[in-house]
Design a protein around this motif. Structure first.
Motif, PDB file in Angstrom:
ATOM      1  N   ARG A 236     -75.230 -22.728 -55.861  1.00 34.69           N
ATOM      2  CA  ARG A 236     -76.647 -21.620 -55.042  1.00 34.69           C
ATOM      3  C   ARG A 236     -76.271 -21.433 -53.767  1.00 34.69           C
ATOM      4  NH1 ARG A 236     -79.802 -19.634 -58.627  1.00 34.69           N
ATOM      5  NH2 ARG A 236     -80.339 -20.291 -60.226  1.00 34.69           N
TER       6      ARG A 236
ATOM      7  N   ASN B 147     -81.939 -26.785 -50.847  1.00 37.38           N
ATOM      8  CA  ASN B 147     -82.786 -26.159 -52.233  1.00 37.38           C
ATOM      9  C   ASN B 147     -83.884 -25.452 -51.880  1.00 37.38           C
ATOM     10  OD1 ASN B 147     -84.753 -28.222 -51.672  1.00 37.38           O
ATOM     11  ND2 ASN B 147     -85.153 -28.597 -53.621  1.00 37.38           N
TER      12      ASN B 147
ATOM     13  N   TYR C 196     -83.628 -23.312 -57.050  1.00 37.70           N
ATOM     14  CA  TYR C 196     -82.726 -24.151 -58.211  1.00 37.70           C
ATOM     15  C   TYR C 196     -83.883 -23.993 -59.908  1.00 37.70           C
ATOM     16  CZ  TYR C 196     -79.144 -25.947 -55.973  1.00 37.70           C
ATOM     17  OH  TYR C 196     -78.304 -26.313 -55.058  1.00 37.70           O
TER      18      TYR C 196
ATOM     19  N   SER D  66     -83.234 -29.682 -58.160  1.00 41.73           N
ATOM     20  CA  SER D  66     -84.401 -29.249 -59.387  1.00 41.73           C
ATOM     21  C   SER D  66     -85.691 -30.024 -59.073  1.00 41.73           C
ATOM     22  CB  SER D  66     -83.709 -29.056 -60.691  1.00 41.73           C
ATOM     23  OG  SER D  66     -82.159 -28.176 -60.510  1.00 41.73           O
TER      24      SER D  66
END
Length: 1040
Positions: A853, A923, A945, A954
């Motif tokens: 990511r 994230n 995520y 997450s």
């Protein structure tokens, strides 16, 4: 509804004769839904490719008709009077790239007429993007951008918001399209044509062509959208009901005084086709797509015949026909209050018949795929810089790049399935857009280095240059002789929302160089010689791009580490001296006859190569104790030339696999340095690889140069790179959906039907935009890519990605041209050479997502580099005359000397648009920051995520807008739909909610971030959530 059967009996009962004398006839087209009957919704449409066999402009004006008789201008010109002739007639239109060309040419009176047609519902905009984008080779940010641009035009000109997704021609359909470009833009339904022929057969038999598609496990039921696949696998009328002026279908001849009267025969054929479709469709409502590619150039022929069909079919009474639209059809289906089957994942790969998997286009034309991806990231950064300085209404702006990129997302553009001259046209448009945006970037950086309050900057002093051919070591701005007192300023801009540290590489001609940061500190750097293989590529392709041979020859790559704040830049100075602070690397060439291994890597990561044959054997990470055997190789598939199905631009059909290796041993040259090591390997005369292992990184960077692919043996070839490990992935692997969610793939398996395997390689290929990974109970192997490619795990423990294709036969899907790309320069033409990168990393199970990511964002949004050559002088004195008086003035320069005659830096040597103590959470990414034409600002934030993807990241994330914009005070903020054409609350209020079969037993996960408080200005994002805002700032700079 019970199946319609005993068709012959039904038809024999209904023997009605229609006799019309040769006089003026008024046809009754006013019908609507009739309960209890089969209702045939006639949807009049044209499918206008934004480039394919002809360029977008050739299609619009109708030129180059020796290739295809198609003129979109004729379609729109003839459509309006045809609609005005009968208020019951309806039509849908999709591609704004064409419609906007036409709209700009219309009189005010015509515009008012069209607005009336739109307001009445006779003309409806469907989908609404600039093009009907592809769903395999496109990145989700590009899909959003092109849709937003089209929706903006429609909102501006007609104040309407499209309700329906209409992806009728793309060659397979992605999960991201369903939930992000469907549900999140406010669509009530999504319709398409192309699904696998085996899947379609099963769905037809079970009446499951219409489903509720939930494309995201993270977004839950909020990602659901009603979706319908057309029963015939195309978007055309039933056979025999085509009415273009040159089509061969029988018209409805209803004048009894003329020969060939056929009303009863046409009605019977209509009813038979309706019953056939009703047998595979739930409920008594079916949709007929009355049109296809570039139809309605003479719209009256279509509407005249449909008027007659509606009139006589309804008189017949067995079925009911009427003019409709997908919106009307969707509302009727919703009103039935039925439950529908649930569909998850996606519709890839797509085969339209046996041995015909459309998986070749995942890689076709890799150069233009790379160009689109490179300029997509550049456009994201350019819009940020345009906002920081303030949009220049008189130009230049980033608009032309926006338009070029939007068109390039078309399903016959970035896919590589267009004719060569059309591919050239796309590249030309992208280049023009880049040139204008380059001026925007240069002016913005020039202002920001003068003052962070860029609104005070009218004319930047420093002229920054950029290098679009840096990948082939061609950069005139850096290839200057610094031994004569010149210095080179390097500005490194970071478009990401967090601090970033990476090595940058620039070509130079001098040896004794030093690199210093903005404080004057000398940085560690290294010089690598540019090898002969790179020099020849540079010379040829720089000439092809610029039209002239390079005048300078760079000798070295200068590399150093740049540390750059979020949404900001750092500046560095390169200078020459008696002694160099750069480490000059010398090659270590191994004859591949020594015993033991060759270790490469100055940091935690080590790659081990065999001393016997030069092959990669092992990957070792000292930090996380990953130690795994690894082999890497190149192979090619021979493209099938079978007359029933050849391999071509669309279709991948291999006919044999061959290793690429000119010798049993692969020559190995290693450069070792303090920042990174490089391994050079010529696998053959046309495959060259450089592998880099960085001290501060834990992945390997593989740079490949492939081409020209040899065809002197008369065989087309499709080139793959293969990675072999001992990972026991048990047929499972994972690929991304348009750079967003990762989907589980299982070799030789489909969740929705019992797959009959006929192409074990091509049938297991999937599109990759971000990456692919495999895993077992202990280890993950991830491969990330720099552009769209196709890839798979054909054998357990292995991953392969296709890098390049050169084929000598057409695959029979309409382009009528083999995929044989060439490039011409320096008086010669040769097959296309492609250079690109992929990235490799191993992690303990469950730890790979962080790298995928975060580094995936860095691949998409690389550093933007700009250069300025500086001459030793404090100022230059100029003499000029004005109104008869002599005036002296001093021209400011960007660099200033300090007392000890050393360089300092720009007035603003470092910059961050954000609060210096703040960065985005790991994230979350800013995927749009853009000043709109009305001065408002468009901001999009994306959670990176999925649910359960990472144990830490997450989770719900928060973003503080006050700290993103510390010097701008927000006056008003509105949350919008994804395409920013309506407020989100309104969108959610209007969207239809559907029932799902067995939904009570399905767990729901509909978490979203909460409303944004107008005082706190904190945005929450749940996993995989994208939130879009339009922000109005106060016109003055202020701190909170």
């Amino acid at each position: 509804m019970a199946a319609f059967r005993a068709l012959a009996v039904v038809l024999s009962v209904w023997c009605v004769c229609f006799l019309v004398e040769g006089k003026y006839m008024v046809y009754n087209t006013s019908g609507g839904v009739v309960p209890g009957k089969i209702n045939v919704h006639l949807v009049a449409h044209t499918h206008d490719d934004v480039g394919w066999l002809k360029t977008v402009d050739q299609y619009y004006v109708g030129s180059n008709n020796s290739i295809q008789v198609a003129c979109v201008q004729n379609v729109l010109d003839s459509l309006i009077p045809a609609l005005l002739a009968d208020e019951n007639r309806k039509f849908i239109y999709v591609e704004q790239a064409f419609f906007q060309r036409w709209w700009r040419q219309q009189s005010d009176g015509m515009k008012e007429t069209v607005k009336m047609l739109v307001s009445s519902g006779q003309l409806e905009f469907i989908n609404g993007g600039m093009c009907m984008h592809d769903e395999a080779a496109t990145h989700y940010i590009d899909m959003i951008d092109q849709t937003t641009l089209g929706h903006w035009y429609i909102k501006r000109d007609f104040n309407v918001t499209p309700r329906i997704g209409w992806q009728i021609d793309p060659f397979g359909h992605s999960a991201v399209q369903a939930y992000l470009l469907g549900a999140e833009v406010g669509f009530d339904a999504l319709y398409f044509a192309r699904i696998d022929y085996q899947d379609r057969a099963k769905r037809s038999a079970e009446k499951k062509l219409e489903v509720i598609w939930q494309g995201s496990k993270s977004r839950g039921s909020s990602s659901q959208i009603f979706s319908g696949a057309f029963y015939a696998g195309n978007y055309e009328p039933p056979t025999g009901f085509y009415y273009e002026i040159n089509d061969d279908s029988p018209i409805v001849q209803d004048d009894i005084g003329l020969f060939d009267y056929n009303v009863q025969e046409r009605v019977d054929a209509f009813v038979a086709a309706a019953y056939f479709q009703a047998n595979v469709t739930r409920s008594n409502h079916i949709m007929w797509t009355m049109g296809t590619d570039f139809k309605y150039q003479y719209a009256h022929t279509w509407f005249r015949n449909m008027d007659k069909l509606i009139h006589y079919v309804n008189q017949d009474g067995r079925v009911n026909a009427f003019y409709s639209t997908p919106s009307i059809y969707t509302d009727v289906k919703h009103g039935l209050d039925e439950s529908w089957p649930l569909k998850s994942d996606d519709f890839f790969p797509y085969a339209d018949r046996i041995n015909a998997y459309w998986t070749g286009y995942f890689t076709s034309r890799p150069a233009i795929k790379g160009y689109v991806r490179e300029l997509s990231g550049y456009y994201l950064a350019a819009r940020q810089l345009e906002f920081f300085r303030g949009r220049n209404k008189s130009g230049p702006t980033t608009d032309s790049l926006a338009d070029a990129l939007a068109i390039a997302q078309h399903h016959d553009a970035v896919t590589g399935t267009e004719k060569q001259h059309v591919a050239n046209d796309y590249a030309k448009r992208l280049s023009i857009g880049y040139e204008e945006s380059k001026d925007v970037v240069a002016a913005s950086l020039g202002c920001l280095t003068q003052s962070p309050l860029s609104s005070e900057c009218k004319s930047p002093v420093t002229n920054f240059n950029q290098c679009p051919l840096l990948n082939i070591s061609y950069c005139p701005a850096t290839e200057v002789d610094l031994s004569v007192g010149k210095k080179l300023a390097v500005l490194v801009y970071n478009p990401l929302g967090w601090k970033r540290t990476s090595v940058i590489r620039i070509p130079v001609i001098n040896e004794n160089l030093s690199v210093s940061d903005s404080s004057g500190k000398i940085l560690l750097s290294q010089l690598l010689p540019i090898v002969n293989a790179s020099v020849s590529t540079r010379k040829f392709y720089a000439s092809a791009y610029t039209g002239e041979s390079p005048t300078s020859v760079a000798k070295y790559w200068l590399a150093f580490t740049a540390v750059v704040p979020p949404l900001g830049f750092s500046t560095y100075v390169i200078s020459s001296g008696q002694s160099s602070a750069s480490t000059k690397l010398t090659p270590n060439t191994f004859d591949t006859s020594q015993n033991g291994g060759i270790e490469v890597g100055p940091g935690n990561l080590k790659l081990i190569y065999s001393g016997k044959d030069g092959k990669l054997t092992q990957y070792i990470n000292a930090r996380n104790s990953v130690n795994i055997s690894l082999e890497q190789s190149y192979s090619y598939y021979i493209g099938s030339t079978d007359e029933l199905q050849a391999s071509g631009a669309y279709v991948f059909r291999p006919n044999g696999t061959y290793n690429i290796q000119s010798k049993e041993k692969i020559p190995l040259t290693v450069f070792k340095g303090p920042l990174y090591d490089e391994v050079h390997q010529p696998f053959s005369s046309w495959v060259y690889q450089i592998t880099r292992v960085y001290k501060e990184k834990e992945h390997a960077e593989v740079e490949f140069t492939v081409g020209p692919i040899p065809i002197d043996d008369g065989k087309g070839k499709e080139i793959v790179s293969q990675l072999k490990t001992m990972i026991g992935n048990n047929k499972k692997f994972y690929t991304d959906s348009n750079g967003r969610d990762f989907l589980e793939r299982i070799r030789d398996y489909r969740a929705d039907w019992d797959l009959q395997v006929n192409q074990p390689i091509a049938g297991n290929y999937y599109p990759i935009n971000l990456g692919i990974y495999i895993k077992d109970e202990s280890t993950e192997m991830s491969v990330l890519v720099d552009r769209s490619v196709g890839g798979s795990s054909i054998i357990d423990g292995e991953v392969e990605i296709m890098l390049h294709r050169r084929l000598l036969h057409d695959d029979g899907r309409g382009v009528d041209e083999s995929l044989n790309e060439t490039s011409c320069a320096l008086g010669t033409c040769t097959g296309l050479t492609v250079q690109g990168k992929y990235y490799l990393r191993f992690d303990p199970l469950g730890e790979g997502s962080k790298w995928r990511r975060l580094f995936g964002q860095e691949i998409y949004s690389p550093f933007l580099l700009a250069f300025s050559e500086q001459v030793k002088a404090m100022a230059k004195l100029f003499l000029t005359s004005c109104n008869g008086f002599l005036h002296f003035f001093v021209l400011d320069i960007a660099f200033i000397y300090s007392q000890d005659d050393k360089w300092t830096n720009f007035p603003t040597p470092t910059f961050s648009a954000m609060d210096p103590s703040y960065s985005l959470p790991d994230n979350v990414a800013i995927i749009t920051l853009q000043e709109l034409q009305d001065g408002a600002v468009l901001l999009r934030l994306a959670h990176l995520y999925e649910i359960g993807e990472d144990k830490d990241l997450s989770s719900l994330a928060t973003v503080e807008l006050k700290r993103i914009f510390p010097n701008r005070k927000i006056n008003k903020i509105k949350e919008m739909s994804l395409s920013a054409n309506q407020e989100r609350a309104e969108m959610e209020r209007k969207r239809l909610s559907w029932k799902v079969e067995g939904s009570d037993s399905k767990p729901r996960s509909d978490s979203r971030g909460g409303p944004v408080d107008g005082v706190k200005l904190v945005v929450e994002l749940a996993p995989m959530e994208v939130r879009t805002f339009i922000i109005d700032f106060y016109p003055y700079l202020v701190q909170y």
